[in-house]
Write an enzyme that holds these catalytic residues in place. Structure first.
Site, PDB file in Angstrom:
ATOM      1  CD  GLU A  47      -1.763   2.145   1.914  1.00 41.98           C
ATOM      2  OE1 GLU A  47      -1.219   3.079   1.262  1.00 41.98           O
ATOM      3  OE2 GLU A  47      -2.049   2.227   3.116  1.00 41.98           O
ATOM      4  CB  CYS A  69      -2.070   6.194   3.158  1.00 43.01           C
ATOM      5  SG  CYS A  69      -2.948   5.175   4.313  1.00 43.01           S
TER       6      CYS A  69
END
Ligand code: NAP
Length: 525
Positions: A265, A302
């Protein structure tokens, strides 16, 4: 508990190497004791061999016992008490309330997976009964379910020192799946990692899990991580961090004699579209919420909203003024590491030099020491559309607002976007019906679509998808948050014409575990 600075090779502490490093307190730049020993390739090999041996036992331990183990880890993390919270605050500069909250998220995540294991239906058992009379050919008895993939290498993230680190989502899902693990502790919080690693080690001993189910190695150089990825015993990687890091590990895994999956990720700018009707009705409210979302946790998420798309017209002035005022009142904040601070500074400088980009808001203070100041920039759609670099993440409290002239522009912007974790759409009910084209485009670009909400705050639950098309992740079919993340670390096995007693219990005819199964095409218990 006194920290040792050593690596955990299964239940044993180890320090063969001669390279060491210290954690740094980002609030004052000072080194924190003790010295942490960087693992050698030999130590990584030893941990991987132990993980491979442990896997042969651990994968066969039934779901209820694995659930007990996960709950025991959660208890041991809670037992680490104030020492853990204090060390974590010292290593990250994050406030105590945030760290306490993150500890709760971490332990609840472990408990959620324990619940999944006790229920047992996650294995996706499928049974198609035989039909010996079928013409022209008899039909065999075919049964399948998900099984553990093998030892997994896990890279802790710097920005979630508990929830995406040593006992974070990757660990919880891999252990739940039945995989043994080697964690590469993030060098920004090695002491926190040791305390959490020790909680896992205690749980392993208390629950009599095989030695080698969990190992943890330290490292400040890329060698340690690469040694994990390249080790023949490792069958998958879980990673959260930078694009460069995730892509380097992905490429290394693909070059192996036996390539393995890397679930990385790697971040996102999480575009937020604000449509005119919503802008007219709630420009103040949206601007305030956006400023709070951009600056939350000094932007070190994020899911930070790094790109905002508005349509020129009525009410945008109020929106711009409020966004600028709110961000301008924000004090400078301490970043997790010096390199993250420097990356932010470089990213901000680069952004402000791009053609047509203007800074419209700047927080208080400056980008000095470990501190950074929030920034919001603005650009018109023609300049945005022709400059791919404007879609790059500036990790931290930074956002770029793009003004689109008309609907055609909105569609062009959405169509040119790369993969991201989320997209948000602020719209009235009427607009939701009228802008279906935009929604259909965004559906292909992201892993999570949010209506009238901001992307920060990721619920840990069964239906969550925290992922998205490349470059947000290396595999858009998976999530790194929520119970579905377990399927990154499993694979299906089919058993054809097996005698009942040799089948895993999940697939036996009498359904002794009372789980949901797809039985001759129908879901039944
Ligand atoms: P990172 O540099 O990607 O590092 C994460 C982990 O991966 C560390 O343990 C690192 O080990 C390892 N690693 C990185 N590159 C490697 C390589 N080429 N070979 C082997 N191991 C490698 O992330 P970070 O230090 O946490 O933060 C740096 C930047 O990452 C930030 O500025 C931000 O842009 C981004 N970031 C993104 C997210 C997200 O949510 N996606 C979260 C945090 C940070 P070493 O330290 O030993 O190299």
């Amino acid at each position: 508990m006194k920290l040792t600075g050593q690596n955990f090779l299964g239940n044993e502490l180890s320090s063969y190497g001669d390279k060491n490093f210290n954690a740094i307190n980002p609030t004052n730049g000072e080194k924190l004791p003790p010295d942490f020993m960087e693992a050698t390739v030999q130590e990584v090999d030893e941990a991987a061999r132990k993980a491979a041996d442990a896997f042969q036992v651990y994968r066969k331990i039934d779901g209820n016992h694995r659930a007990d183990f996960l709950e025991c880890i959660a208890r041991e993390i809670e037992n680490a008490g104030k020492d853990l919270i204090q060390r974590c605050c010292n290593e990250t500069g994050l406030p105590e309330a945030r760290i306490s909250g993150e500890r709760g998220r971490t332990t609840n995540q472990l408990k959620l997976f324990a619940g999944l294991l006790r229920d047992g239906s996650w294995v996706d058992a499928r049974i198609d009964l035989s039909d010996p009379e079928r013409k022209p050919l008899p039909k065999p008895d075919v049964r399948s379910m998900q099984v553990a993939l093998g030892p997994v290498g896990i890279f802790g993230a710097s920005n979630f020192p508990l929830a995406f680190s040593v006992a974070g989502g990757d660990t919880a899902s891999a252990l739940a799946a039945g995989c043994s693990i080697i964690v590469k502790a993030h060098p920004a919080h090695p002491g926190t990692s040791e305390l959490v690693g020790n909680a896992i080690r205690k749980a392993i001993i208390e629950c009599k899990m095989p030695d080698g189910t969990f190992s943890m190695v330290h490292g400040l150089s890329n060698e340690v991580g690469m040694a994990i990825v390249q080790n023949k015993h490792i069958k998958a990687i879980g990673f959260t961090g930078s694009f460069n890091g995730g892509k380097a590990l992905y490429d290394a895994a693909a070059r192996r004699e036996e390539p393995i999956p890397v679930f990385a990720e790697m971040g996102s700018v999480n575009p937020v579209f604000i449509l005119p009707g919503a802008m007219k009705e709630k420009s103040l409210e949206i601007a305030e919420g956006l400023a709070a979302s951009i600056t939350l946790g000094i932007g070190q998420f994020c899911t930070n909203p790094g790109l905002v798309i508005t349509k020129e017209g009525q009410s945008t002035e109020v929106f711009y003024k409020e966004l600028s005022d709110s961000v301008s009142k924000t004090e400078a904040g301490t970043m997790l590491t010096k390199s993250i601070q420097q990356a932010y500074e470089q990213g901000s400088n680069k952004m402000s030099r791009q053609s047509g980009v203007h800074q419209i808001a700047k927080g208080k203070g400056g980008n000095t020491g470990f501190n950074v100041t929030a920034s919001v920039y603005q650009v018109n759609s023609p300049d945005f559309i022709k400059n791919d670099g404007l879609e790059e993440e500036v990790f931290g409290p930074s956002s770029l607002v793009v003004s689109a002239k008309d609907n055609k522009d909105l569609i062009s912007i959405a169509s040119k976007m790369k993969g991201h974790l989320t997209a948000s759409l602020f719209a009235t009910d009427e607009e939701l019906d009228n802008y279906k084209d935009l929604i259909y485009i965004l559906e292909q670009k992201v892993g999570r679509l949010i209506i009238n909400g901001f992307p920060t705050g990721v619920e840990v639950c069964h239906a969550m998808n925290h992922g998205g098309p490349f470059p947000a992740t290396t595999d858009s079919r998976t999530t790194s948050v929520g119970t579905a993340s377990i399927y990154r670390f499993t694979r299906p096995v089919c058993y054809q014409n097996f005698p009942d007693h040799l089948l895993p219990e999940e697939l036996q005819q009498a359904n002794p575990m009372k789980i949901w199964r797809l039985y001759n095409g129908e879901w039944t218990k």
